[in-house]
Design a protein around this motif. Sequence first.
Motif, mmCIF file in Angstrom:
data_model
loop_
_atom_site.group_PDB
_atom_site.id
_atom_site.type_symbol
_atom_site.label_atom_id
_atom_site.label_comp_id
_atom_site.label_asym_id
_atom_site.label_seq_id
_atom_site.Cartn_x
_atom_site.Cartn_y
_atom_site.Cartn_z
ATOM 1 N N ILE A 26 -19.369 -64.978 -28.023
ATOM 2 C CA ILE A 26 -19.751 -63.718 -28.662
ATOM 3 C C ILE A 26 -19.337 -62.508 -27.824
ATOM 4 O O ILE A 26 -19.223 -61.403 -28.324
ATOM 5 C CB ILE A 26 -21.274 -63.706 -28.950
ATOM 6 C CG1 ILE A 26 -21.565 -62.762 -30.111
ATOM 7 C CG2 ILE A 26 -22.078 -63.333 -27.737
ATOM 8 C CD1 ILE A 26 -22.945 -62.922 -30.665
ATOM 9 N N THR A 27 -19.042 -62.742 -26.554
ATOM 10 C CA THR A 27 -18.570 -61.641 -25.709
ATOM 11 C C THR A 27 -17.100 -61.345 -25.962
ATOM 12 O O THR A 27 -16.528 -60.463 -25.333
ATOM 13 C CB THR A 27 -18.757 -61.962 -24.213
ATOM 14 O OG1 THR A 27 -17.908 -63.078 -23.888
ATOM 15 C CG2 THR A 27 -20.195 -62.342 -23.891
ATOM 16 N N LYS A 28 -16.487 -62.106 -26.871
ATOM 17 C CA LYS A 28 -15.067 -61.948 -27.215
ATOM 18 C C LYS A 28 -14.173 -61.989 -25.972
ATOM 19 O O LYS A 28 -13.453 -61.032 -25.664
ATOM 20 C CB LYS A 28 -14.845 -60.630 -27.970
ATOM 21 C CG LYS A 28 -15.623 -60.529 -29.254
ATOM 22 C CD LYS A 28 -14.751 -59.923 -30.348
ATOM 23 C CE LYS A 28 -15.307 -60.166 -31.725
ATOM 24 N NZ LYS A 28 -16.462 -59.348 -32.086
ATOM 25 N N PRO A 29 -14.225 -63.086 -25.237
ATOM 26 C CA PRO A 29 -13.451 -63.155 -23.997
ATOM 27 C C PRO A 29 -11.969 -63.439 -24.255
ATOM 28 O O PRO A 29 -11.606 -63.918 -25.325
ATOM 29 C CB PRO A 29 -14.089 -64.337 -23.271
ATOM 30 C CG PRO A 29 -14.568 -65.226 -24.366
ATOM 31 C CD PRO A 29 -14.946 -64.340 -25.502
ATOM 32 N N LYS A 30 -11.157 -63.136 -23.252
ATOM 33 C CA LYS A 30 -9.750 -63.551 -23.279
ATOM 34 C C LYS A 30 -9.644 -64.950 -22.693
ATOM 35 O O LYS A 30 -8.773 -65.723 -23.030
ATOM 36 C CB LYS A 30 -8.916 -62.627 -22.383
ATOM 37 C CG LYS A 30 -8.613 -61.278 -22.941
ATOM 38 C CD LYS A 30 -7.455 -60.689 -22.128
ATOM 39 C CE LYS A 30 -7.336 -59.195 -22.311
ATOM 40 N NZ LYS A 30 -8.310 -58.414 -21.522
ATOM 41 N N PHE A 31 -10.548 -65.196 -21.745
ATOM 42 C CA PHE A 31 -10.458 -66.393 -20.924
ATOM 43 C C PHE A 31 -11.856 -67.006 -20.827
ATOM 44 O O PHE A 31 -12.821 -66.324 -20.502
ATOM 45 C CB PHE A 31 -9.963 -65.986 -19.523
ATOM 46 C CG PHE A 31 -9.798 -67.116 -18.567
ATOM 47 C CD1 PHE A 31 -9.030 -68.225 -18.900
ATOM 48 C CD2 PHE A 31 -10.379 -67.069 -17.304
ATOM 49 C CE1 PHE A 31 -8.866 -69.268 -18.004
ATOM 50 C CE2 PHE A 31 -10.210 -68.099 -16.402
ATOM 51 C CZ PHE A 31 -9.455 -69.201 -16.756
ATOM 52 N N LEU A 32 -11.927 -68.298 -21.156
ATOM 53 C CA LEU A 32 -13.236 -68.948 -21.189
ATOM 54 C C LEU A 32 -13.231 -70.133 -20.234
ATOM 55 O O LEU A 32 -12.339 -70.985 -20.291
ATOM 56 C CB LEU A 32 -13.517 -69.403 -22.623
ATOM 57 C CG LEU A 32 -14.822 -70.110 -22.926
ATOM 58 C CD1 LEU A 32 -16.012 -69.263 -22.520
ATOM 59 C CD2 LEU A 32 -14.897 -70.428 -24.419
ATOM 60 N N MET A 33 -14.203 -70.170 -19.339
ATOM 61 C CA MET A 33 -14.296 -71.273 -18.384
ATOM 62 C C MET A 33 -15.510 -72.128 -18.744
ATOM 63 O O MET A 33 -16.639 -71.637 -18.744
ATOM 64 C CB MET A 33 -14.459 -70.720 -16.970
ATOM 65 C CG MET A 33 -13.356 -69.751 -16.594
ATOM 66 S SD MET A 33 -13.206 -69.523 -14.829
ATOM 67 C CE MET A 33 -14.697 -68.690 -14.463
ATOM 68 N N LEU A 34 -15.276 -73.393 -19.048
ATOM 69 C CA LEU A 34 -16.368 -74.269 -19.463
ATOM 70 C C LEU A 34 -16.601 -75.345 -18.410
ATOM 71 O O LEU A 34 -15.669 -76.043 -18.007
ATOM 72 C CB LEU A 34 -16.041 -74.922 -20.804
ATOM 73 C CG LEU A 34 -15.810 -73.941 -21.966
ATOM 74 C CD1 LEU A 34 -15.347 -74.685 -23.208
ATOM 75 C CD2 LEU A 34 -17.062 -73.147 -22.254
#
Lengths: 381, 265
Positions: free
Chosen positions: B177-185
């Motif tokens: 929901i933060t509309k990221p470019k890059f997501l680390m899971l």
Amino acid sequence: MTTFISTIFGLAGMLFFFLAFIKDKPSTKRTYKMLAGAFILLFPFIMTSWVQGINTALVYAILAIGLNILLGNAGQISLGHAAFYAVGAYISSALVLHAELPLFLSILLAGIGTAIVGFLLGTPVLRLKGHFLGIATLGLHVLIYNLVKDKLKGVVFGASAKMPEVHKISYLTKSWEYSLKNSLSSLDYQIEILGKSKPFYYDFVDTITKSIGQITEYFIIFVILVLLVYMARNILRTKVGRALAALRDSEVAARMLGVNIAIFKNIAFGLSAFYAGIAGAIYAHTTGALDETSFELTISLMILAMIIIGGIATIQGAIIGAFFFQVLNMQVIPLIFSSGKGQMLGSTIMGLCVVLAVIFVPKGIVYMLWQMKIKLTQKRS
Amino acid sequence: MALLEIKDLVMRFGGLTAIDHLNMKIEEGTIVALIGPNGAGKSTFFNCVTRIYEVTNGELYFNNEDLRKYDPHEIIKLGIARSFQNLELFDNLTVLNNLLVAQHLKIKPVKTPGVGGILSFFSDMFLLPSTKKVEKEAVMEALKILDLLGLRGIENLLVSILPYGTRKLIELARALITKPKFLMLDEPAAGLNEKEKKELGILLKRIRDELGITLLVIEHDMSLVMSISEYIYVLSFGKPIAEGKPSEVQNNPAVIEAYLGKEEE
């Protein structure tokens, strides 16, 4: 006879509050809310001997709401909250006495001033966590307490440490008190000189005349409390409140979502201090005696006990806790033990009540009521 | 130019070297996996990128910005979001409120520069129309994400009462929901059953394809890693021991050794 009426009235009032809380059906709920409202309006005229105690409870409720924002919502402990209570009382006193500002403006400015003090003091203190924060706020209390005792008292009040009558909330209705006294003396004249029989409302007018100042305070503090509750509710339900809850539940996740936890801890401290400041200012303009004993550490601990008994992290909990504590302490126990020996026994019983409450309703009265509500709705369906 | 570029990263805690000279380049629009045995320094690496740990040495660039100039709470502004190995949800809040916290920076009732924060605070305090409007928008946004993940209907429940798999998804929703470019899971599949793992794999690909988000995934489940990732980095005791396409890494003797031990033992 009057005690009997006031007891019935008081119990009925409590029942209305309880039912307004418990009932689910909107129409029924509204009816009980209106009855509770009527109780609030009529209360000082029927249970006049209680008014002073309830006024104190209202002030404590404001303090407890403030501490609950800090402890319950933001998860930061303060054991020195009475310090902010003192700061509010002294700022407001200084403003009316030396800057000659109007009463309500000084109360508001005392709140804002205390909030600023809280916000700034929060910066060094809130870097600490848990027990360490508790000790640091304790130190804060000692610091401010001694500052008040040794320096501020003389500067603000001179030698007396008394608030002059003109600057008290009760002074607002001084003219009514005079006219009531006039009508009373004309009644006296009719009874004693003209030999008329005593009208049935004589005692009532007599009691009201004696306590008009306290009744005025009751209504004014009540309105302030309602306003403060409204503000707290809105703040806690929107951005700032959510950020505080976030840093309580997980600091690291809050940071990752953009919450500047350092600033928001300060905001929590500031907000909490705002409420304490307003409460302190009201205290200054009602009680009038402002020596350092009014701001002792026991006040901080009492407020802490109130929110734990009432229910942590809820506004209702803070208010219920303050009333539970105050009514038990000031009214019920002295009623049962009216002799001098009873006083001592009273504090013992008070302590016992706190222990029992923590054992049997560890999450607070408000959660117990919620559970009752859930059970009732389940039973019906 | 790579989206995330790590040069010679070293992270030491006292005498312990948690990450030892790690280099990494993640191109935009890829799904990259970071694997390695327990204690290899994978989560530590996430904490370095998100600035929770101050790196001992090395350079970190995101979109050509030097990450070392930013505080942890500013990382999100660059477009980096993450999840945690051991869920870090706000347990005493509802699902909806968890997603509203995630829009913390976006929710600004009054946008005046400088004093906007204070004015917004007053707007919130008295529930002015400006507050009501942004709050409503934020709620709509949250419901949209819940729809995307098939979680509609639980928005008013407390997070703490929900099953583990659902909570994992809520943490993902909160990051999205933060509309990221890059997501680390961090171990998104841990605790999920086979069916849920498969669905997660499909979901992660959709997130990349439909939302255009670059993914870096720490994961132990090899079938998931092999099926979704385009490039894999392998860490063991803080040291990068291999990197490459899934097929290359799979057969790399150093990787097999790190996971299974030396053959002669």
